[in-house]
Scaffold this motif. Structure first.
Motif, mmCIF file in Angstrom:
data_model
loop_
_atom_site.group_PDB
_atom_site.id
_atom_site.type_symbol
_atom_site.label_atom_id
_atom_site.label_comp_id
_atom_site.label_asym_id
_atom_site.label_seq_id
_atom_site.Cartn_x
_atom_site.Cartn_y
_atom_site.Cartn_z
ATOM 1 N N PHE A 115 16.831 16.675 -24.663
ATOM 2 C CA PHE A 115 15.452 16.600 -25.153
ATOM 3 C C PHE A 115 14.903 15.274 -24.643
ATOM 4 O O PHE A 115 15.613 14.268 -24.632
ATOM 5 C CB PHE A 115 15.423 16.636 -26.684
ATOM 6 C CG PHE A 115 16.030 17.886 -27.236
ATOM 7 C CD1 PHE A 115 15.289 19.053 -27.328
ATOM 8 C CD2 PHE A 115 17.361 17.911 -27.631
ATOM 9 C CE1 PHE A 115 15.851 20.225 -27.815
ATOM 10 C CE2 PHE A 115 17.942 19.074 -28.115
ATOM 11 C CZ PHE A 115 17.185 20.226 -28.202
ATOM 12 N N PHE A 116 13.654 15.272 -24.192
ATOM 13 C CA PHE A 116 13.061 14.087 -23.589
ATOM 14 C C PHE A 116 11.814 13.669 -24.348
ATOM 15 O O PHE A 116 11.006 14.510 -24.739
ATOM 16 C CB PHE A 116 12.673 14.368 -22.136
ATOM 17 C CG PHE A 116 13.861 14.673 -21.271
ATOM 18 C CD1 PHE A 116 14.508 13.660 -20.595
ATOM 19 C CD2 PHE A 116 14.346 15.965 -21.159
ATOM 20 C CE1 PHE A 116 15.620 13.931 -19.814
ATOM 21 C CE2 PHE A 116 15.451 16.248 -20.387
ATOM 22 C CZ PHE A 116 16.093 15.228 -19.705
ATOM 23 N N VAL A 117 11.662 12.363 -24.529
ATOM 24 C CA VAL A 117 10.424 11.816 -25.072
ATOM 25 C C VAL A 117 9.628 11.332 -23.877
ATOM 26 O O VAL A 117 10.108 10.515 -23.076
ATOM 27 C CB VAL A 117 10.688 10.667 -26.063
ATOM 28 C CG1 VAL A 117 9.360 10.058 -26.528
ATOM 29 C CG2 VAL A 117 11.503 11.161 -27.259
ATOM 30 N N ILE A 118 8.422 11.866 -23.743
ATOM 31 C CA ILE A 118 7.522 11.427 -22.675
ATOM 32 C C ILE A 118 6.268 10.849 -23.313
ATOM 33 O O ILE A 118 5.896 11.222 -24.425
ATOM 34 C CB ILE A 118 7.165 12.573 -21.702
ATOM 35 C CG1 ILE A 118 6.472 13.727 -22.426
ATOM 36 C CG2 ILE A 118 8.426 13.063 -20.985
ATOM 37 C CD1 ILE A 118 5.935 14.801 -21.484
ATOM 38 N N GLY A 119 5.643 9.920 -22.614
ATOM 39 C CA GLY A 119 4.409 9.321 -23.102
ATOM 40 C C GLY A 119 4.622 8.251 -24.167
ATOM 41 O O GLY A 119 3.687 7.902 -24.879
ATOM 42 N N SER A 120 5.816 7.689 -24.266
ATOM 43 C CA SER A 120 6.070 6.642 -25.264
ATOM 44 C C SER A 120 5.631 5.285 -24.722
ATOM 45 O O SER A 120 5.264 5.159 -23.549
ATOM 46 C CB SER A 120 7.559 6.597 -25.631
ATOM 47 O OG SER A 120 8.289 5.892 -24.657
ATOM 48 N N SER A 121 5.711 4.265 -25.553
ATOM 49 C CA SER A 121 5.365 2.914 -25.130
ATOM 50 C C SER A 121 6.519 2.225 -24.396
ATOM 51 O O SER A 121 6.324 1.154 -23.834
ATOM 52 C CB SER A 121 4.962 2.071 -26.344
ATOM 53 O OG SER A 121 6.044 1.971 -27.258
ATOM 54 N N ARG A 122 7.704 2.822 -24.372
ATOM 55 C CA ARG A 122 8.856 2.237 -23.684
ATOM 56 C C ARG A 122 8.804 2.579 -22.199
ATOM 57 O O ARG A 122 8.521 3.713 -21.819
ATOM 58 C CB ARG A 122 10.176 2.759 -24.265
ATOM 59 C CG ARG A 122 10.443 2.443 -25.727
ATOM 60 C CD ARG A 122 10.413 0.964 -26.101
ATOM 61 N NE ARG A 122 11.322 0.100 -25.406
ATOM 62 C CZ ARG A 122 12.413 -0.444 -25.925
ATOM 63 N NH1 ARG A 122 12.778 -0.156 -27.154
ATOM 64 N NH2 ARG A 122 13.156 -1.254 -25.219
ATOM 65 N N GLY A 148 5.967 6.363 -30.102
ATOM 66 C CA GLY A 148 4.942 7.255 -29.579
ATOM 67 C C GLY A 148 5.529 8.267 -28.614
ATOM 68 O O GLY A 148 6.719 8.260 -28.320
ATOM 69 N N GLY A 149 4.672 9.163 -28.152
ATOM 70 C CA GLY A 149 5.103 10.174 -27.207
ATOM 71 C C GLY A 149 5.371 11.508 -27.876
ATOM 72 O O GLY A 149 5.128 11.685 -29.078
ATOM 73 N N ARG A 150 5.863 12.437 -27.092
ATOM 74 C CA ARG A 150 6.193 13.760 -27.618
ATOM 75 C C ARG A 150 7.528 14.218 -27.053
ATOM 76 O O ARG A 150 7.965 13.757 -26.009
ATOM 77 C CB ARG A 150 5.087 14.760 -27.288
ATOM 78 C CG ARG A 150 4.845 14.982 -25.811
ATOM 79 C CD ARG A 150 3.618 15.876 -25.577
ATOM 80 N NE ARG A 150 3.247 15.899 -24.189
ATOM 81 C CZ ARG A 150 3.438 16.931 -23.377
ATOM 82 N NH1 ARG A 150 3.987 18.036 -23.841
ATOM 83 N NH2 ARG A 150 3.063 16.878 -22.117
ATOM 84 N N VAL A 151 8.159 15.137 -27.765
ATOM 85 C CA VAL A 151 9.473 15.633 -27.387
ATOM 86 C C VAL A 151 9.317 16.932 -26.609
ATOM 87 O O VAL A 151 8.601 17.837 -27.045
ATOM 88 C CB VAL A 151 10.354 15.855 -28.640
ATOM 89 C CG1 VAL A 151 11.713 16.428 -28.252
ATOM 90 C CG2 VAL A 151 10.512 14.556 -29.419
ATOM 91 N N VAL A 152 10.001 17.001 -25.455
ATOM 92 C CA VAL A 152 9.978 18.193 -24.605
ATOM 93 C C VAL A 152 11.387 18.472 -24.091
ATOM 94 O O VAL A 152 12.255 17.601 -24.126
ATOM 95 C CB VAL A 152 9.003 18.039 -23.415
ATOM 96 C CG1 VAL A 152 7.558 17.893 -23.885
ATOM 97 C CG2 VAL A 152 9.397 16.875 -22.528
#
Length: 187
Positions: A115-122, A148-152
């Motif tokens: 699972f990937f978090v995209i769009g985070s502040s990191r 922040g971000g979303r999981v995909v």
């Protein structure tokens, strides 16, 4: 009678060969991150970079190709000029990482199952937006709440996010390592 026995042996051999050919090969195991791991695109030692890393093992090579960020490993799979005989894609499992600065040498997860978090502040190792991998959805969701971000899933990571034309992805040019594939000019 001998003819029937020979035919039986021949058919049995053919059936066994067919079964052997259809059995899928187990993917190669991930390699431990070491001082010899150099980024495919940037040519730099991976231990010098923060954040998740990637490795891809091709059918045409026994040695992994290393990536200074998980996002760069995604780039390799999406760019048309790169090899397509991919046997395995592994990314750092940030659910098991000791820290962002040192994600660990052996905690890899199969990218296609992560699972990937995209769009985070990191940001990733090259200072660009990152696809942050987790083996556990709950850990990914917790990270997304904090940064922040979303999981995909692997299949849901947008090509524009990885290659750079989605807002917040680093501009209109593809991001791969330091400005592009080895030998290409920076944007």
């Amino acid at each position: 009678m001998k003819t029937f026995a020979l035919i039986g042996v021949a058919l049995g051999t053919i059936a066994l060969a067919a079964c052997t050919e259809e059995a899928p090969k187990a993917p190669p195991v991930p390699r431990a991150l070491s001082a010899e791991a150099v980024g495919h695109y940037c040519g730099m030692n991976l231990l010098e970079h923060k954040g998740p890393k990637g490795q891809i093992i091709l059918g045409s090579s026994s040695e992994p190709m290393w990536f200074s960020s998980a996002r760069d490993a995604f780039s390799f799979t999406m760019l048309p000029d790169e090899a397509k005989d991919i046997r395995a894609i592994y990314v750092s499992d940030m659910a098991k990482a000791p820290s962002w600065d040192s994600p660990g040498p052996t905690n890899w997860v199969d990218a296609r199952k992560a699972f990937f978090v995209i769009g985070s502040s990191r940001q990733g190792g090259m200072g660009a937006p990152e696809t942050i991998p987790f083996s556990d959805r709950v850990a990914a969701e917790k990270f997304a709440v904090e940064y922040g971000g979303r999981v995909v899933t692997f299949e849901e990571v947008p090509k524009d996010y990885v290659l750079g034309s989605e807002p917040g992805a680093g501009g209109a040019e593809p991001h791969v390592g330091h400005g592009g594939p080895a030998g290409s000019p920076s944007p």
